[in-house]
Design an enzyme around this catalytic site. Structure first.
Site, PDB file in Angstrom:
ATOM      1  N   ARG A 212      51.731  59.584  66.653  1.00 21.48           N
ATOM      2  CA  ARG A 212      53.309  60.202  66.606  1.00 21.48           C
ATOM      3  C   ARG A 212      53.714  60.465  65.156  1.00 21.48           C
ATOM      4  O   ARG A 212      53.177  59.724  64.203  1.00 21.48           O
ATOM      5  CB  ARG A 212      54.212  59.248  67.293  1.00 21.48           C
ATOM      6  N   SER A 276      47.094  51.173  63.223  1.00 31.37           N
ATOM      7  CA  SER A 276      46.711  49.753  63.954  1.00 31.37           C
ATOM      8  C   SER A 276      45.369  49.210  64.330  1.00 31.37           C
ATOM      9  O   SER A 276      44.908  49.312  65.339  1.00 31.37           O
ATOM     10  CB  SER A 276      47.559  49.986  65.623  1.00 31.37           C
ATOM     11  N   ASP A 330      50.590  47.781  63.555  1.00 33.00           N
ATOM     12  CA  ASP A 330      51.892  47.792  64.411  1.00 33.00           C
ATOM     13  C   ASP A 330      52.342  46.461  64.626  1.00 33.00           C
ATOM     14  O   ASP A 330      53.488  46.390  65.139  1.00 33.00           O
ATOM     15  CB  ASP A 330      51.408  48.497  65.607  1.00 33.00           C
TER      16      ASP A 330
HETATM   17 MG    MG Z   1      51.659  50.747  70.286  1.00 25.67          MG
END
Ligand code: MG
Ligand code: ADP
Length: 588
Positions: A212, A276, A330
């Site tokens: 995203r 992440s 994250d």
């Molecule tokens: Mg996630």
């Protein structure tokens, strides 16, 4: 007139609706010492008919209720079954059987029923009951024996907590850091937000199911708020496993598209990059990728600074410029987004595709970074717990199978027992084993079940939902191509799912207990009140994960009062907040 078997027999005989029947009636009545007229005989015959018809109909109505119950249990639309019948009335009465059959078929037309006269029900039957019970008990024991390998005792969980504590200390200390299974990576995030942060920021979220790009507006003071816009982009398998340059060029293309979509083409904003994967950070904006996880494999990235890889790609495109202010895990984003609402939040936890946690550690304990004052958030990378053999004694053959078939065998062993990418696979492997042993699906191994990934973790959530009837479990199994499943199969599949997810939540709880207890001990407290920000679809959507996690925490860390907070978009909002805090500190 006497009573007893003789009379019952008479009712049978008298019910025969024929001339011979009437003759019999007369004979029987005479044998009883009576002197009946022809009208008397007809009246007696009529009474016998009414009584026996009523008996057959009552019997049929009750049987119909039983059949309906069985049909519902089995969750089938049409039941085919055989009823074994014994007893002299059924066998000898001229009309009883016919009336009974008719009544049953009339009341449950959607059941195909066959009636079978039993021979010596009580003798042969008793032996059969014993044999069947024995077989079922044996199969039950066999299944439970397998499932027991996936069940953890309180002592085992305490031991997991203890081993996690050991690895945390080893990861923090300079001389053992390199050989610790839990890396305890410094993040250079030293403070949670204080509400004075403001401005517009871009954020990227890479490393989850979706990639995203986000625009985040942070306001301070009276209008304190966070406003977000985001767009989801796909990263194809090819790009995930191609070259690093292709991956980062794709990312930059997505940013360009997003800026255009937002009407901000060419804008230059501070950027927080939620990345992440395990990174060695030498500063807030430097993240050297140690190892790809979760299916990513792009070449030429491991050992490189991902902020530099991103900046290089931006320069290659020559369309806009961005200042990569922070590389954010994250877990840290999740902690920060929750800390923005609740200052007691000093731990971040992810249970999604993978699992990981971070928390605020004392600087004096973070030996990899100079300085002893204050706090620093440490990205534990706890998914790798067990890679040094710490979990070998609780790993099952199913865990080994899942590990061997993964893109990173031998790595992320803890993660492979807990997170969304793997739970469904563990369940599938257990089901395969049960089927091969003839304990499930009548021993018929369907091709579908042999397909890796077919049993997605979301099915665990659906199957374990308390609101779901067995009929719906069966339809999920049917959807998976397991069409020959019976009601017992559905019950067993549900049990397998709940054993696997319970273990995941308990392991997660044991590790989290180690974290909160460490924070408590760091501060020399007898009791600690603390909040944990949590993100991840498995945690959020599984019907029991969070309550089992909470229960395990209460049990294994009784001196800590832990509040679990659901993060709203930790990786987007959190990355922006970290960027905002960094800009605030830089500008100060
Ligand atoms: Mg996630
Ligand atoms: P990520 O961790 O990649 O950022 P998510 O938090 O959305 O992404 O987690 C995705 C994982 O969640 C997937 O591995 C998937 O198996 C799992 N998942 C998706 N839906 C459900 C559900 N209803 N119940 C449990 N797990 C789910």
């Amino acid at each position: 007139m006497g009573s007893g078997p003789f009379l019952n027999c008479c009712v049978c005989v008298c019910a025969r609706r024929s001339k011979e029947g009437l003759v019999c009636v007369e004979q029987i009545l005479r044998d009883l010492g009576l002197d009946p007229s022809p009208e008397d005989c007809m009246a007696v015959q009529r009474v016998c008919q009414i009584v026996s018809t009523r008996a057959a109909h009552l019997c049929g109505a009750s049987l119909a209720a039983v059949l309906r119950q069985i049909r519902d249990n089995k969750a089938v639309d049409r039941l085919r079954t055989t009823i074994g019948v014994d007893g002299s009335v059924y066998k000898n009465h001229p009309q009883f059987a016919r009336r009974l059959h008719k009544m049953v078929r009339c009341l449950v037309p959607d059941c195909d029923v066959r009636f079978l006269r039993s021979e010596d029900g009580s003798g042969k039957g008793a032996a059969m009951v014993t044999a069947v019970a024995y077989r079922l008990a044996k199969q039950h024991a066999e299944r439970q024996q397998v499932l027991d390998t996936l069940r953890l005792s309180r002592e085992q969980l305490m031991e997991v907590k203890r081993r996690m504590e050991v690895q945390m200390k080893r990861g923090l200390a300079l001389d053992t850091h390199d050989s610790a299974s839990v890396r305890m990576l410094p993040t250079y995030v030293r403070a949670t937000p204080d509400g004075t942060e403001h401005g517009d920021f871009l954020a990227l979220d890479l490393g989850g199911t979706n990639f995203r790009v986000l625009m985040v507006r942070v306001r301070s003071g009276k209008r304190r708020s966070v406003e977000m816009h985001n767009k989801i982009y796909t990263i194809s398998q090819d790009v995930m496993q191609g070259t690093g340059e292709e991956l980062f060029d794709h990312i930059v293309h997505c940013i360009a598209d997003f800026l255009e979509y937002m009407g901000m083409k060419g804008a230059s904003l501070p950027l927080g990059f939620t990345f992440s994967f395990p990174c060695h950070q030498a500063g807030l904006n430097k993240g050297i990728l140690l190892k790809w996880t979760k299916g990513f494999k792009a070449s030429g990235c491991e050992g490189e600074d991902v902020a530099v890889l991103l900046s290089d790609a931006i320069h290659r495109m020559e369309e806009f410029d961005l200042d990569v202010v922070a590389v954010v895990n994250d877990t840290v984003g999740t902690m920060m987004s929750c800390a923005y609402e609740d200052p007691q939040c000093e731990v971040g936890l992810i249970v999604g595709t993978g699992t990981n946690a971070c928390y605020m550690e004392e600087m004096r304990n973070v030996e990899l970074v100079e300085g002893n004052e204050g706090l620093m958030c440490v990205n534990m990378e706890w998914g790798a717990f067990g890679d040094g053999g710490e979990l070998d004694d609780i790993c099952t053959e199913f865990d080994c199978a899942v590990d061997e078939n993964s893109t990173n065998p031998g790595k992320q062993r803890f993660e492979k027992m807990i997170s969304g990418m793997y739970l469904g696979e563990i369940v599938r492997n257990v089901l395969l084993d049960f089927t091969a042993k003839g304990l499930l699906f009548r021993g018929k191994l369907s091709e579908r079940l042999k397909t890796r990934g077919i049993f997605e973790t979301k099915f665990l959530s659906q199957i374990e939902s308390d609101r779901l009837a067995l009929r719906q479990v069966r339809s999920i199994l049917q959807h998976l191509g397991l069409t020959s499943s019976t009601c017992d199969d559905s019950i067993l599949v549900k049990e397998v799912c709940s054993v696997v997810s319970q273990r995941a939540a308990q392991l997660c709880g044991a590790a989290l207990a180690a974290v909160v207890d460490k924070i408590r001990q760091n501060r020399n407290l007898n009791s600690l009140s603390i909040s944990v920000g949590v993100d991840g679809t498995l945690y959020k959507l599984h019907p029991h994960f969070s309550s089992i996690l909470q229960e395990t925490l209460r049990d294994l860390a009784p001196q800590c009062n832990v509040t679990l907070l659901q993060s709203e978009d930790g990786s987007g909002k959190g990355a922006a907040l970290i960027t905002a805090v960094a800009c605030r500190m830089r500008d100060a």
